[in-house]
Design an enzyme around this catalytic site. Structure first.
Site, short mmCIF file in Angstrom:
data_model
loop_
_atom_site.label_atom_id
_atom_site.label_comp_id
_atom_site.label_asym_id
_atom_site.label_seq_id
_atom_site.Cartn_x
_atom_site.Cartn_y
_atom_site.Cartn_z
NE ARG A 129 -3.67 0.65 0.20
CZ ARG A 129 -3.61 0.59 1.55
NH1 ARG A 129 -4.65 0.32 2.23
NH2 ARG A 129 -2.60 0.82 2.12
CG HIS A 184 -8.47 4.63 3.75
ND1 HIS A 184 -7.81 4.55 2.35
CD2 HIS A 184 -7.77 3.61 4.55
CE1 HIS A 184 -6.74 3.47 2.75
NE2 HIS A 184 -6.79 3.08 4.00
C1 GLV Z 1 -3.77 1.94 5.87
O1 GLV Z 1 -4.28 1.84 4.84
C2 GLV Z 1 -2.64 0.75 5.88
O2 GLV Z 1 -2.11 0.39 4.86
O3 GLV Z 1 -2.01 1.05 6.92
#
Ligand code: GLV
Length: 318
Positions: free
Chosen positions: A234, A282
């Site tokens: 994150r 991401h």
């Molecule tokens: C994606 O970011 C997840 O947490 O699965």
């Protein structure tokens, strides 16, 4: 039994609901599956919630849930989200997805990046763009023994990434809040010692109040000079300004970032054009619909039989 699915996107919700309906008979589960979006009426019939990043209104709208199945690994959108305060019931069991195909993708992502750095492929990419034939340069070459891999966070995904690097013959260090024994991985109990030995640092810890800006000027400074950072967890784990400074000062050799403090990464952000930063949107470990649905229904079936399930969020953790 009635299940209700919610995600930020109606089409995605419909797709997940359809996959659940199709898979239910394989688990001997009899259930109806509804879909919920912000603005729809409350549904007190719902027994179980399933989804990803539901709106905070999801929980008051479904007051009789027995559990929520999180169709992803991260729980920060539920547990580290001020908008959920007073909405997400404190005693609602939350069950996260465990691997379900994410581990392989994340491991491949990290291996791709590490090998790319180690063999200096960016040099050949930019040479090709200039139409230049450059010779191999021993001075710039890195060897496996110089690329000690430090995996910070040894949950299901961190363990998988660490094991795969160890299997490839890298020296692998691990650090986590709790001691974890993983074959081929040396657990380093003190964060400072761990960072000081990690030429490549891979972040795989959850985003919580206690991991916010875990990587900031003081901790980045503990990494060896020439270190590489890979963040596939994150964005909130890293102080982005401090990271840019560490790269600009030459302390860090590069960063590969899949996650950011603000997503999508805003236009004009320093990271977009930074010569030492690789940005990906991401994508390192997307949820794969079919394995996710199978895993969630497998756990639901166990819950219905009164059996324990893994992946239950520890709601008391800081
Ligand atoms: C994606 O970011 C997840 O947490 O699965």
């Amino acid at each position: 039994m009635h299940l209700v699915v919610s995600t930020p996107d109606a089409a995605e919700t419909a797709q997940m609901a359809a996959a659940l309906r199709a898979a239910l008979p394989r688990f001997d589960l009899q259930a109806t599956v509804g879909e919920w979006q912000e603005g729809l009426p409350a549904d007190p019939r719902a027994d179980y919630g399933i989804g990803w990043k539901p709106s905070p209104d999801f929980f008051p709208a479904h007051p009789n849930l027995k559990a929520f199945f999180n169709a992803g690994a991260g729980l920060d959108h539920l547990l580290n989200n001020p908008a959920m305060t007073g909405r997400l019931p404190g005693d609602l069991p939350i069950i996260r997805l465990e691997d379900a195909g994410m581990g392989q993708q994340m491991s491949d992502y990290c291996r791709h990046q590490v090998l790319d750095w180690m063999y200096g492929f960016s040099r050949y990419r930019s040479a090709q763009a200039r139409g230049a034939w450059v010779d191999w340069d021993e001075a710039q070459a890195l060897t496996r023994s110089q690329m000690t891999i430090g995996v910070l966070g040894l949950g299901v995904l961190g363990r998988r990434v660490a094991q795969d690097f160890a299997g490839d013959g890298f020296t692998v260090l691990g650090h986590a809040r709790q001691v974890r024994a993983i074959e081929g991985v040396r657990f380093v109990p003190r964060l400072g010692d761990f960072l000081a030995q990690s030429r490549v640092l891979i972040l795989l810890v959850p985003s919580t109040a206690s991991t916010h800006h875990l990587l900031r000027a003081e901790t980045l400074a503990l990494l060896p000079r020439g270190a590489f950072l890979i963040n596939i967890a994150r964005g909130a784990l890293v102080n982005e300004g401090d990271l840019v400074a560490a790269l600009d000062q030459g302390h860090l050799a590069g960063a590969c970032l899949d996650v950011f403090g603000q997503e999508p990464l805003p236009p004009g952000h320093r990271f977009w054009q930074h010569p030492k930063v690789r940005v990906t949107p991401h994508i390192s470990g997307p949820t794969l619909l079919q394995p996710a649905v199978e895993q969630m229904l497998g756990k639901l079936a166990r819950l219905r039989q009164g059996l324990p399930v893994s992946g239950l969020a520890d709601r008391s953790a800081p």
